[in-house]
Design a protein around this motif. Structure first.
Motif, PDB file in Angstrom:
ATOM      1  N   ASP A  40      26.060  -5.681  38.178  1.00  0.00           N
ATOM      2  CA  ASP A  40      25.700  -7.060  37.669  1.00  0.00           C
ATOM      3  C   ASP A  40      26.358  -7.356  39.250  1.00  0.00           C
ATOM      4  OD1 ASP A  40      25.203  -9.316  36.521  1.00  0.00           O
ATOM      5  OD2 ASP A  40      27.019  -9.912  35.130  1.00  0.00           O
ATOM      6  N   LEU A  41      27.721  -7.272  39.026  1.00  0.00           N
ATOM      7  CA  LEU A  41      28.488  -8.134  40.056  1.00  0.00           C
ATOM      8  C   LEU A  41      27.933  -7.703  41.944  1.00  0.00           C
ATOM      9  CD1 LEU A  41      31.931  -7.862  39.133  1.00  0.00           C
ATOM     10  CD2 LEU A  41      30.630  -9.969  38.777  1.00  0.00           C
ATOM     11  N   TYR A  42      27.850  -6.341  41.815  1.00  0.00           N
ATOM     12  CA  TYR A  42      27.194  -5.929  43.669  1.00  0.00           C
ATOM     13  C   TYR A  42      26.420  -4.625  43.451  1.00  0.00           C
ATOM     14  CZ  TYR A  42      32.297  -6.309  41.918  1.00  0.00           C
ATOM     15  OH  TYR A  42      33.490  -6.630  41.907  1.00  0.00           O
ATOM     16  N   GLY A  43      25.206  -5.118  42.845  1.00  0.00           N
ATOM     17  CA  GLY A  43      24.328  -4.514  42.737  1.00  0.00           C
ATOM     18  C   GLY A  43      24.203  -2.649  42.533  1.00  0.00           C
ATOM     19  N   GLU A  44      24.755  -2.047  42.464  1.00  0.00           N
ATOM     20  CA  GLU A  44      25.588  -0.332  43.031  1.00  0.00           C
ATOM     21  C   GLU A  44      26.399  -0.561  41.560  1.00  0.00           C
ATOM     22  OE1 GLU A  44      27.778   0.530  46.235  1.00  0.00           O
ATOM     23  OE2 GLU A  44      25.706  -0.579  47.384  1.00  0.00           O
ATOM     24  N   HIS A 132      25.089  -2.002  20.906  1.00  0.00           N
ATOM     25  CA  HIS A 132      23.704  -2.806  20.758  1.00  0.00           C
ATOM     26  C   HIS A 132      23.105  -4.180  20.773  1.00  0.00           C
ATOM     27  CE1 HIS A 132      24.074   1.077  18.157  1.00  0.00           C
ATOM     28  NE2 HIS A 132      24.619   1.770  19.515  1.00  0.00           N
ATOM     29  N   ARG A 133      23.639  -4.564  20.688  1.00  0.00           N
ATOM     30  CA  ARG A 133      24.000  -6.318  20.617  1.00  0.00           C
ATOM     31  C   ARG A 133      24.203  -7.117  22.294  1.00  0.00           C
ATOM     32  NH1 ARG A 133      25.785 -11.225  21.399  1.00  0.00           N
ATOM     33  NH2 ARG A 133      28.584 -10.153  22.220  1.00  0.00           N
ATOM     34  N   ILE A 134      24.185  -6.164  22.947  1.00  0.00           N
ATOM     35  CA  ILE A 134      24.502  -7.081  24.435  1.00  0.00           C
ATOM     36  C   ILE A 134      23.644  -6.203  25.717  1.00  0.00           C
ATOM     37  CG2 ILE A 134      27.069  -8.190  23.901  1.00  0.00           C
ATOM     38  CD1 ILE A 134      27.773  -5.555  25.623  1.00  0.00           C
ATOM     39  N   CYS A 135      23.898  -4.753  25.253  1.00  0.00           N
ATOM     40  CA  CYS A 135      22.504  -3.906  25.808  1.00  0.00           C
ATOM     41  C   CYS A 135      21.220  -3.881  25.771  1.00  0.00           C
ATOM     42  CB  CYS A 135      22.950  -2.764  26.608  1.00  0.00           C
ATOM     43  SG  CYS A 135      24.986  -2.902  26.480  1.00  0.00           S
ATOM     44  N   PRO A 136      20.107  -4.728  26.016  1.00  0.00           N
ATOM     45  CA  PRO A 136      18.994  -4.509  24.896  1.00  0.00           C
ATOM     46  C   PRO A 136      18.091  -3.279  26.050  1.00  0.00           C
ATOM     47  CG  PRO A 136      18.912  -6.577  27.152  1.00  0.00           C
ATOM     48  CD  PRO A 136      20.193  -6.334  26.305  1.00  0.00           C
ATOM     49  N   GLU A 137      18.709  -2.371  27.010  1.00  0.00           N
ATOM     50  CA  GLU A 137      18.164  -1.451  28.215  1.00  0.00           C
ATOM     51  C   GLU A 137      18.249  -0.105  26.672  1.00  0.00           C
ATOM     52  OE1 GLU A 137      22.313  -2.209  29.509  1.00  0.00           O
ATOM     53  OE2 GLU A 137      21.032  -3.426  28.834  1.00  0.00           O
ATOM     54  N   TRP A 138      19.414  -0.756  25.765  1.00  0.00           N
ATOM     55  CA  TRP A 138      19.850   0.698  25.158  1.00  0.00           C
ATOM     56  C   TRP A 138      18.784   0.718  24.252  1.00  0.00           C
ATOM     57  CZ3 TRP A 138      20.462  -0.064  19.275  1.00  0.00           C
ATOM     58  CH2 TRP A 138      21.121   1.232  19.276  1.00  0.00           C
ATOM     59  N   ILE A 150      17.746   2.095  35.407  1.00  0.00           N
ATOM     60  CA  ILE A 150      17.708   1.232  36.097  1.00  0.00           C
ATOM     61  C   ILE A 150      17.804  -0.215  36.600  1.00  0.00           C
ATOM     62  CG2 ILE A 150      17.417   2.155  38.436  1.00  0.00           C
ATOM     63  CD1 ILE A 150      21.263   1.929  37.963  1.00  0.00           C
ATOM     64  N   GLN A 151      15.986  -0.464  36.405  1.00  0.00           N
ATOM     65  CA  GLN A 151      15.605  -1.724  36.952  1.00  0.00           C
ATOM     66  C   GLN A 151      15.562  -2.070  35.121  1.00  0.00           C
ATOM     67  OE1 GLN A 151      14.257   1.676  37.179  1.00  0.00           O
ATOM     68  NE2 GLN A 151      12.292   1.891  38.353  1.00  0.00           N
ATOM     69  N   ASP A 152      15.308  -1.274  34.355  1.00  0.00           N
ATOM     70  CA  ASP A 152      15.741  -1.661  33.060  1.00  0.00           C
ATOM     71  C   ASP A 152      17.500  -2.881  32.330  1.00  0.00           C
ATOM     72  OD1 ASP A 152      12.918  -1.608  32.176  1.00  0.00           O
ATOM     73  OD2 ASP A 152      13.860   0.260  31.134  1.00  0.00           O
ATOM     74  N   ILE A 153      18.675  -2.429  33.309  1.00  0.00           N
ATOM     75  CA  ILE A 153      19.472  -2.406  33.057  1.00  0.00           C
ATOM     76  C   ILE A 153      19.379  -4.077  33.471  1.00  0.00           C
ATOM     77  CG2 ILE A 153      21.844  -2.224  33.833  1.00  0.00           C
ATOM     78  CD1 ILE A 153      21.685   0.897  33.636  1.00  0.00           C
ATOM     79  N   GLY A 158      19.282 -10.090  34.491  1.00  0.00           N
ATOM     80  CA  GLY A 158      18.941 -11.410  34.823  1.00  0.00           C
ATOM     81  C   GLY A 158      18.256 -11.116  35.338  1.00  0.00           C
ATOM     82  N   LYS A 159      18.457 -10.333  36.139  1.00  0.00           N
ATOM     83  CA  LYS A 159      16.873  -9.994  36.882  1.00  0.00           C
ATOM     84  C   LYS A 159      15.756 -10.011  37.111  1.00  0.00           C
ATOM     85  CE  LYS A 159      20.363  -9.440  39.992  1.00  0.00           C
ATOM     86  NZ  LYS A 159      21.511 -10.651  40.538  1.00  0.00           N
ATOM     87  N   THR A 160      14.687 -10.189  37.896  1.00  0.00           N
ATOM     88  CA  THR A 160      13.907 -10.351  37.121  1.00  0.00           C
ATOM     89  C   THR A 160      12.783  -9.393  37.678  1.00  0.00           C
ATOM     90  OG1 THR A 160      12.173 -10.430  39.795  1.00  0.00           O
ATOM     91  CG2 THR A 160      13.094 -12.570  38.485  1.00  0.00           C
ATOM     92  N   SER A 161      11.287  -9.093  37.590  1.00  0.00           N
ATOM     93  CA  SER A 161      10.541  -7.665  37.097  1.00  0.00           C
ATOM     94  C   SER A 161      11.034  -7.350  38.870  1.00  0.00           C
ATOM     95  CB  SER A 161       9.642  -7.878  36.528  1.00  0.00           C
ATOM     96  OG  SER A 161       9.867  -7.798  35.491  1.00  0.00           O
ATOM     97  N   GLU A 162      10.281  -7.757  39.919  1.00  0.00           N
ATOM     98  CA  GLU A 162      10.009  -7.507  40.755  1.00  0.00           C
ATOM     99  C   GLU A 162      11.715  -7.554  41.613  1.00  0.00           C
ATOM    100  OE1 GLU A 162       8.712  -9.692  45.392  1.00  0.00           O
ATOM    101  OE2 GLU A 162       8.070 -10.932  43.475  1.00  0.00           O
ATOM    102  N   GLU A 163      13.120  -8.301  41.166  1.00  0.00           N
ATOM    103  CA  GLU A 163      14.011  -8.286  41.411  1.00  0.00           C
ATOM    104  C   GLU A 163      14.745  -6.751  41.316  1.00  0.00           C
ATOM    105  OE1 GLU A 163      15.743 -12.353  42.321  1.00  0.00           O
ATOM    106  OE2 GLU A 163      15.524 -11.362  40.041  1.00  0.00           O
TER     107      GLU A 163
END
Length: 185
Positions: A40-44, A132-138, A150-153, A158-163
């Motif tokens: 989230d902070l740094y992209g890696e 379970h609540r805050i990680c919708p990728e789970w 990683i795209q789902d994370i 809050g990133k767009t699908s393209e981002e």
């Protein structure tokens, strides 16, 4: 690219903050959340691990194997972490100075500190419920495990699908370069 020494130092730092011992389950959640915070902070990520959904929430796949299956004697994980009683893990060596953790950058430490400040007070099962609540990728794997892309994370952050796709490709390219050059060091 998964870095066992950096992952061990992530775990060591979290254990140090907790007084040297923590439940295996809680450590797994804090490690995942730390990697997620870094994304989230740094992209890696910090660990470079793969992510999977398991019954108790998202986990770092290789780190999970190191702890659950028993790490191999003499590896970098064993220098920092050992199994404890009753599903705990224990810090193997004392950390006198944060600079003893040579694999972690200040940015890594900042991400870990933010996660620990927000979630370190929670018990392991409350933390599982929170992931379970805050990680919708789970996704509930119903007794198995499901890879987390990683795209789902990135999308969950809050990133767009393209981002998310662009960031994931950049990480994949970076990992491929690291793999190619790792033998040159």
């Amino acid at each position: 690219m998964f870095n066992v020494e950096k992952s061990a130092q992530m775990a060591a730092y979290l254990l140090h903050k907790r007084g040297g011992q923590m439940s295996f389950l809680k450590l797994m959640k804090l490690l995942y959340l730390s990697d997620r915070k870094s994304l989230d902070l740094y992209g890696e990520p910090i660990s470079g691990d793969r992510y999977v959904s398991m019954n108790y929430g998202p986990v770092l796949s290789n780190v999970y194997s190191l702890i659950a299956d028993g790490s191999q004697v003499g590896n970098k994980w064993d220098e920092w972490i050992r199994d404890g009683a009753d599903h705990t893990v224990v810090l193997r060596q004392r950390i006198d100075d944060i600079f003893d953790l040579t694999e972690l950058s200040r940015a890594d430490v900042r991400a870990i500190d933010e996660v620990y400040e927000q979630y370190g007070h929670m018990n392991r099962f409350d933390l599982c419920n929170e992931t379970h609540r805050i990680c919708p990728e789970w996704q509930d794997p119903h007794g198995s495990s499901i890879p987390i892309r990683i795209q789902d994370i990135f999308r969950a952050l809050g990133k767009t699908s393209e981002e998310a796709e662009i960031l994931a490709r950049e990480l994949m390219t970076k990992n491929q370069l690291e793999q190619l050059t790792s033998g040159l060091r």
